[in-house]
Design a protein around this motif. Structure first.
Motif, PDB file in Angstrom:
ATOM      1  N   HIS A   1       1.307   5.311   0.394  1.00  0.00           N
ATOM      2  CA  HIS A   1       0.687   6.477   1.011  1.00  0.00           C
ATOM      3  C   HIS A   1       1.448   7.741   0.630  1.00  0.00           C
ATOM      4  O   HIS A   1       2.674   7.750   0.673  1.00  0.00           O
TER       5      HIS A   1
ATOM      6  N   ILE B   1      -3.824   7.440  -1.360  1.00  0.00           N
ATOM      7  CA  ILE B   1      -3.511   6.093  -0.876  1.00  0.00           C
ATOM      8  C   ILE B   1      -3.816   5.136  -2.028  1.00  0.00           C
ATOM      9  O   ILE B   1      -4.931   5.119  -2.548  1.00  0.00           O
TER      10      ILE B   1
ATOM     11  N   ARG C   1      -3.942   1.161  -2.988  1.00  0.00           N
ATOM     12  CA  ARG C   1      -3.993  -0.160  -2.370  1.00  0.00           C
ATOM     13  C   ARG C   1      -4.766  -1.098  -3.285  1.00  0.00           C
ATOM     14  O   ARG C   1      -5.438  -0.666  -4.219  1.00  0.00           O
TER      15      ARG C   1
ATOM     16  N   THR D   1       0.869  -1.166   0.000  1.00  0.00           N
ATOM     17  CA  THR D   1       0.000   0.000   0.000  1.00  0.00           C
ATOM     18  C   THR D   1       0.907   1.216   0.000  1.00  0.00           C
ATOM     19  O   THR D   1       1.846   1.297   0.789  1.00  0.00           O
TER      20      THR D   1
END
Length: 59
Positions: free
Chosen positions: A7, A12, A14, A5
């Motif tokens: 950031h 974000i 994912r 993931t």
């Protein structure tokens, strides 16, 4: 699957999860978004769920 993931302060990234079927359907049903993709726009949430199971869900 080893997909991290990512950031940033504004984003974000994912993997999709089964909880994302609704938003995935919104993306897949948009004909403009799917113009140059190798599949047809989804016609229902069931189509989006099937797409998730076949192409995105971990094996």
């Amino acid at each position: 699957m080893n997909t991290p993931t990512l950031h940033t302060p504004r984003l974000i990234l994912r993997r999709f999860t089964p909880a994302d079927i609704g938003p995935l359907y919104e993306i897949l049903r948009d004909e403009t978004v799917n113009t140059f993709l190798p599949w047809f726009p989804a016609r229902s949430r069931a189509d989006a769920a099937d797409f998730y199971r076949r192409r995105i869900a971990p094996a």
